[in-house]
Design a protein around this motif. Structure first.
Motif, short mmCIF file in Angstrom:
data_model
loop_
_atom_site.label_atom_id
_atom_site.label_comp_id
_atom_site.label_asym_id
_atom_site.label_seq_id
_atom_site.Cartn_x
_atom_site.Cartn_y
_atom_site.Cartn_z
N SER A 15 0.76 -0.92 -0.47
CA SER A 15 -0.17 -0.36 0.25
C SER A 15 1.38 1.79 0.32
CB SER A 15 -0.59 0.34 1.24
OG SER A 15 0.08 -0.13 2.54
N GLN A 16 1.80 0.91 0.49
CA GLN A 16 2.95 2.42 0.38
C GLN A 16 4.65 2.05 -0.22
OE1 GLN A 16 3.16 4.36 4.01
NE2 GLN A 16 2.13 2.99 4.88
N GLY A 17 5.47 2.80 0.29
CA GLY A 17 6.90 2.45 -0.10
C GLY A 17 7.42 1.48 -1.24
N LEU A 18 8.50 1.12 -0.76
CA LEU A 18 9.08 -0.35 -1.58
C LEU A 18 7.58 -1.06 -2.43
CD1 LEU A 18 10.94 -1.00 -3.05
CD2 LEU A 18 11.34 -2.64 -1.48
N LEU A 20 4.53 -0.33 -3.21
CA LEU A 20 3.22 -0.29 -3.77
C LEU A 20 4.28 0.66 -5.17
CD1 LEU A 20 0.85 1.56 -5.19
CD2 LEU A 20 2.17 3.72 -3.15
N GLN A 21 5.31 0.86 -4.85
CA GLN A 21 6.69 1.61 -6.41
C GLN A 21 7.25 0.13 -7.07
OE1 GLN A 21 7.64 4.12 -7.73
NE2 GLN A 21 6.50 5.00 -5.53
N LEU A 22 6.90 -0.96 -6.30
CA LEU A 22 7.19 -2.41 -6.91
C LEU A 22 5.96 -2.32 -7.70
CD1 LEU A 22 8.56 -4.74 -4.52
CD2 LEU A 22 9.91 -3.30 -7.18
N ALA A 23 4.81 -2.61 -7.81
CA ALA A 23 3.77 -2.46 -8.08
C ALA A 23 3.34 -1.85 -9.03
CB ALA A 23 2.12 -2.67 -6.93
N LEU A 24 3.88 -0.44 -8.73
CA LEU A 24 3.68 0.11 -10.07
C LEU A 24 4.46 -0.11 -11.17
CD1 LEU A 24 3.12 3.78 -7.88
CD2 LEU A 24 1.23 2.62 -9.39
N GLN A 25 5.37 -0.42 -10.81
CA GLN A 25 6.70 -0.70 -11.83
C GLN A 25 6.53 -2.14 -12.74
OE1 GLN A 25 8.35 2.74 -12.30
NE2 GLN A 25 10.47 1.20 -12.57
N ALA A 35 -1.70 -8.96 -7.53
CA ALA A 35 -2.38 -8.54 -6.69
C ALA A 35 -1.70 -8.16 -5.34
CB ALA A 35 -2.86 -10.59 -6.07
N ILE A 36 -2.11 -6.64 -4.43
CA ILE A 36 -1.42 -5.92 -3.99
C ILE A 36 -1.93 -6.15 -2.21
CG2 ILE A 36 -1.06 -4.61 -5.06
CD1 ILE A 36 -2.80 -2.88 -4.14
N VAL A 37 -1.07 -6.55 -1.14
CA VAL A 37 -2.05 -6.57 -0.40
C VAL A 37 -0.85 -6.04 1.06
CG1 VAL A 37 -1.99 -8.69 2.33
CG2 VAL A 37 -1.86 -9.24 -0.60
N ALA A 38 -2.41 -6.01 2.00
CA ALA A 38 -1.68 -4.70 3.40
C ALA A 38 -2.94 -4.60 4.56
CB ALA A 38 -1.76 -3.10 2.38
N GLU A 42 -8.22 1.83 3.15
CA GLU A 42 -7.75 2.84 2.65
C GLU A 42 -6.89 3.59 2.19
OE1 GLU A 42 -8.61 7.83 3.62
OE2 GLU A 42 -9.35 6.33 5.28
N LEU A 43 -5.82 3.21 2.58
CA LEU A 43 -3.92 2.66 1.39
C LEU A 43 -4.32 2.49 0.73
CD1 LEU A 43 -1.21 3.72 4.00
CD2 LEU A 43 -2.64 5.67 2.42
N LEU A 44 -5.17 1.09 1.05
CA LEU A 44 -4.84 -0.11 -0.35
C LEU A 44 -5.13 0.11 -1.67
CD1 LEU A 44 -3.80 -3.09 -0.46
CD2 LEU A 44 -5.67 -3.94 0.13
N GLU A 45 -6.32 0.71 -1.01
CA GLU A 45 -7.93 1.19 -2.66
C GLU A 45 -7.25 2.86 -2.76
OE1 GLU A 45 -10.94 0.73 -4.46
OE2 GLU A 45 -9.87 -0.42 -2.96
N GLU A 46 -6.26 3.80 -1.92
CA GLU A 46 -5.33 4.69 -2.94
C GLU A 46 -4.35 3.50 -3.71
OE1 GLU A 46 -4.38 6.94 -0.07
OE2 GLU A 46 -6.03 8.05 0.57
N ALA A 47 -3.95 3.05 -3.57
CA ALA A 47 -2.41 2.53 -4.21
C ALA A 47 -3.72 1.27 -5.29
CB ALA A 47 -2.36 1.47 -3.04
N ARG A 48 -4.26 0.61 -5.25
CA ARG A 48 -5.24 -0.26 -6.42
C ARG A 48 -5.68 1.01 -7.58
NH1 ARG A 48 -9.77 -1.21 -8.75
NH2 ARG A 48 -10.63 0.25 -6.79
N HIS A 49 -5.73 2.46 -7.08
CA HIS A 49 -5.84 3.28 -7.97
C HIS A 49 -5.26 3.52 -8.73
CE1 HIS A 49 -10.75 3.89 -7.58
NE2 HIS A 49 -10.57 3.96 -6.02
N LEU A 50 -4.07 4.05 -8.29
CA LEU A 50 -2.68 4.37 -9.17
C LEU A 50 -2.27 3.29 -9.34
CD1 LEU A 50 -0.67 5.91 -6.10
CD2 LEU A 50 -1.28 7.31 -8.18
N ILE A 51 -2.08 1.79 -9.17
CA ILE A 51 -1.47 1.37 -9.92
C ILE A 51 -2.59 1.20 -11.23
CG2 ILE A 51 -1.02 -1.58 -10.40
CD1 ILE A 51 -0.99 -1.32 -7.13
#
Length: 252
Positions: A15-18, A20-25, A35-38, A42-51
């Motif tokens: 959901s943040q930090g390394l 999140l950056q790995l998921a984006l890359q 699949a992202i886990v945290a 709330e932060l996880l959903e924000e990360a999902r939208h970014l990705i």
């Protein structure tokens, strides 16, 4: 930018930090699904939208879960494999906790905090690897565990975190040895000092601007997740040293 074309990945602590950056890359490198886990929804959903915005056609699965809980790990794996139709090519064991903060010496370390750190940083990677292996064996895959220099040298005050990383190094070596004859490769990466929330909590008196941004250390992870690194198994890498250049040079 298609080194992970068609691959499916599971990333914990994403959901943040390394993570999140790995998921984006990974999304930019053509992954078919992530699949992202945290723990924090709330932060996880924000990360999902970014990705998802970075790769609109890619499947992005967000699983709110606590990897320190075995029942949550069962749910993570079942949900992920169901969404990806039984396929998984990449597992990144990135989720980690620092434990008590400020970090006490072992003499004063609360037992429940100690157990929670080991459950999150060591037991969870063991269980996740064990649970996803049947899905990876047939087609092969890459497992990458995120370690630390605190898992090589015992630093005063790093207590349960350092001990958990010592354990993760041994776990990685043992899984790698036992999977030597399979198509699944296991490697582990020390990303070095990064400007993340966890590191800021661990060393509140230090200047975080002197630490690397997580996006600066993702190259070695992408390489190890891709088929380019098929000959690398059972090795430790330091993301901020010259390990990435050495690895790609040797492979060439």
């Amino acid at each position: 930018m298609s080194r992970l074309q068609g691959k499916y990945a599971l990333i914990t602590g994403a959901s943040q930090g390394l993570g999140l950056q790995l998921a984006l890359q990974f999304a930019q490198e053509g992954a078919a699904g992530i699949a992202i886990v945290a723990r924090g929804a709330e932060l996880l959903e924000e990360a999902r939208h970014l990705i998802q915005n970075a790769a609109p056609e890619m499947k992005v699965l967000a699983v709110t879960a606590d990897v320190s809980q075995p029942q949550d790990i069962e749910r993570i794996v079942a949900t992920t494999l169901n969404e990806f139709q039984g396929r998984l090519d990449i597992l990144i064991n990135n989720a980690s906790t620092i434990g008590s903060s400020p970090m006490p010496f072992l003499l004063d370390y609360p037992l429940e905090d100690f157990r929670n750190v080991l459950n999150t940083n060591l037991i969870a990677p063991f269980l996740l690897i064990k649970k996803v292996l049947p899905a990876m064996i047939e087609n092969g895959g890459s497992i990458i565990n995120v370690t630390s220099d605190a898992g090589v040298t015992g630093y005063p005050g790093w207590g349960a975190y350092g001990i958990s990383k010592f354990g993760l190094e041994g776990l990685s070596q043992t899984w790698a040895a036992e999977l030597e004859e399979s198509n699944v490769r296991v490697n582990w990466v020390d990303p070095g000092n990064m400007n993340t929330a966890m590191h800021r909590a661990a060393e509140p008196d230090e200047d975080p601007t002197q630490w690397a941004d997580p996006q600066e250390v993702t190259d070695i992870f992408i390489y190890l997740a891709s088929d380019e690194s098929k000959d690398f198994h059972g090795q430790r890498f330091e993301a901020q040293e010259d390990d990435f250049e050495k690895a790609t040079h040797e492979a060439a």
